[in-house]
Enzyme design. Structure first.
Site, PDB file in Angstrom:
ATOM      1  N   LEU A 151       0.867  -1.174   0.000  1.00  7.85           N
ATOM      2  CA  LEU A 151       0.000   0.000   0.000  1.00  7.85           C
ATOM      3  C   LEU A 151       0.905   1.227   0.000  1.00  7.85           C
ATOM      4  O   LEU A 151       1.976   1.218   0.593  1.00  7.85           O
ATOM      5  CB  LEU A 151      -0.894   0.027   1.246  1.00  7.85           C
ATOM      6  CG  LEU A 151      -1.899  -1.115   1.422  1.00  7.85           C
ATOM      7  CD1 LEU A 151      -2.654  -0.937   2.746  1.00  7.85           C
ATOM      8  CD2 LEU A 151      -2.873  -1.183   0.256  1.00  7.85           C
ATOM      9  N   ASP A 152       0.459   2.310  -0.660  1.00  5.63           N
ATOM     10  CA  ASP A 152       1.218   3.557  -0.641  1.00  5.63           C
ATOM     11  C   ASP A 152       1.374   4.060   0.787  1.00  5.63           C
ATOM     12  O   ASP A 152       0.532   3.773   1.653  1.00  5.63           O
ATOM     13  CB  ASP A 152       0.489   4.645  -1.448  1.00  5.63           C
ATOM     14  CG  ASP A 152       0.351   4.293  -2.921  1.00  5.63           C
ATOM     15  OD1 ASP A 152       1.099   3.413  -3.388  1.00  5.63           O
ATOM     16  OD2 ASP A 152      -0.506   4.895  -3.590  1.00  5.63           O
ATOM     17  N   VAL A 153       2.401   4.854   1.011  1.00  6.97           N
ATOM     18  CA  VAL A 153       2.620   5.459   2.329  1.00  6.97           C
ATOM     19  C   VAL A 153       1.378   6.228   2.776  1.00  6.97           C
ATOM     20  O   VAL A 153       0.992   6.190   3.945  1.00  6.97           O
ATOM     21  CB  VAL A 153       3.850   6.384   2.299  1.00  6.97           C
ATOM     22  CG1 VAL A 153       3.962   7.192   3.594  1.00  6.97           C
ATOM     23  CG2 VAL A 153       5.128   5.564   2.095  1.00  6.97           C
TER      24      VAL A 153
END
Length: 319
Positions: A151-153
Site C-alpha cells: 500500500l502507498d505510504v
C-alpha cells in the site's frame, strides 16, 4: 535504420566507463543517452550529467546537448546503493488484525511504508512487525521479505504479509493470477458518469515525472472496477475493486477520468477542497481483502474501518 549495440559492459556501476556513442543514439539528448546506455532513470542521468560526471570527448556538456554517433562518452557511475535494512521498531497505529503461523494481517496507518526502500527514513510495516516479535518469511528481496503486496505510504487499510515460505509462494501466485479480491473505498471529486463502470487503461511511469505514474499507450495492462456508494454536492464515495495491482493504480485511473481522489494533490486534486476537508493525503482506504488461506485453502476475509481523518472528511461532506 536502427542500429544495435552491446550495452552489457556499460552496466557496471561504481566506476568509470568509456565507450563510443552508438549509431542508434545519434542526435539524442545527453541525459537521455546516458540513461539508455547505463540503465539509469532520466532523473538520475540528468543529475549525473549536471555534476560533471559525463564527458563527451573529454568535455562536460549541458544535459540538453545532442550527442553524435562515434563521440567518446566517459561516465563516472555512482556506487551501488546500500540495501535498506529492516529496523525493528514500534509503529504507532499499526494494528494486527489476524496472525497465525503462515500469515499476519495488519491495519496499516497513514505515513507508514510497506517495507524499507532507498530514501525512506520513516516507519515500515515490516519493521513494525519485527518490533512486536513476528518472524516474517525470508523469501523476496532482503528489504521486503514476506511482502506479497503493498500500500502507498499515504494509503491506509488492510494488508497481508507472509510468515512462512509456503504462504509467501502461495500468496505471490494468488496475487499474480488475480485470485485475491482487493476492495478499496475512495472519495473522489465530482460525480462519475456512469456511476458504475470499469477503467481499462495501461499504466507506466510518467514520461516527465519519475515520482508519478500515468496512463500511457505502451504501459502495463491495468483494470479498475468502481461503483458509486454515496454522492455529495462536490464529491462521491466509491467502492473500488482492483483486477490488477499497478503502483498508484486507483489514483492514476481516477485522475485520468478527471475525478482524482480528494486530497491527492500529486494527481490533480483541488487544494481548496482538500483544505476544507482537513485532508493532508488522498482519501483512499484499503477496505477489504479476501483470499484462500495458503495452508487450509479456506476463504478468509478481512475488513478495515476508516481512520479518523477519513471519517472526519466524510462527516464534513455529509453536513
Amino acid at each position: 535504420m536502427i542500429s544495435t549495440y552491446d550495452s552489457g559492459p556499460a552496466r557496471a556501476v561504481g566506476d568509470q566507463r568509456s565507450l563510443p556513442v552508438p549509431d542508434g543514439l545519434d542526435g539524442m539528448r545527453l541525459d537521455q543517452a546516458v540513461a539508455r546506455l547505463f540503465g539509469l532513470s532520466r532523473t538520475a542521468a540528468a543529475a549525473l550529467v549536471e555534476a560533471g560526471d559525463a564527458l563527451v570527448d573529454g568535455v562536460a556538456r549541458p544535459k540538453s546537448d545532442k550527442v553524435s554517433a562515434g563521440s567518446w562518452l566517459e561516465v563516472t557511475l555512482p556506487a551501488p546503493p546500500v540495501a535498506p535494512q529492516i529496523i525493528p521498531q514500534a509503529v504507532p497505529g499499526l494494528r494486527v488484525i489476524y496472525a497465525d503461523d503462515d500469515i499476519v494481517v495488519v491495519d496499516k496507518p497513514v505515513g507508514v511504508a510497506a517495507h524499507p526502500s532507498p530514501g525512506w527514513t520513516g516507519p515500515t510495516v515490516i519493521g513494525g512487525l519485527a518490533g512486536i516479535g513476528h518472524t516474517i518469511a525470508t523469501s523476496g528481496a532482503a528489504e521486503r521479505q514476506g511482502v506479497v503486496h503493498r500500500l502507498d505510504v499515504g494509503t491506509t487499510g488492510v494488508m497481508v504479509v507472509a510468515k512462512s515460505e509456503q504462504a509467501y509462494s502461495s500468496l505471490k501466485r494468488a496475487f499474480k493470477v488475480r485470485e485475491v479480491e482487493k476492495r478499496y473505498h475512495a472519495v473522489v471529486q465530482g460525480h462519475l458518469d456512469p456511476l458504475r463502470g470499469t477503467v481499462d487503461a495501461p499504466i507506466d511511469r510518467h514520461p516527465h515525472h519519475d515520482y508519478r505514474w500515468a496512463v500511457v499507450a505502451d504501459g502495463k495492462p491495468s483494470i479498475t472496477h468502481y461503483d458509486t456508494l454515496e454522492a455529495f454536492p462536490s464529491a462521491s464515495l466509491l467502492d473500488v475493486r482492483l483486477e490488477t495491482g499497478r503502483t498508484h493504480q486507483i489514483r492514476v485511473h481516477l485522475s485520468a477520468l478527471r475525478h482524482p481522489c480528494v486530497g491527492d494533490l500529486t494527481y490533480g486534486a483541488d487544494p481548496t477542497l482538500s483544505g476544507r476537508l482537513k485532508l493532508e493525503r488522498q482519501w483512499l482506504h484499503a477496505r477489504e481483502l479476501s483470499f484462500l488461506h495458503p495452508r487450509t485453502a479456506e476463504e478468509v476475509r478481512f475488513v478495515s474501518d476508516y481512520p479518523d481523518d477519513l471519517k472526519n472528511a466524510l462527516a464534513i461532506l455529509r453536513d
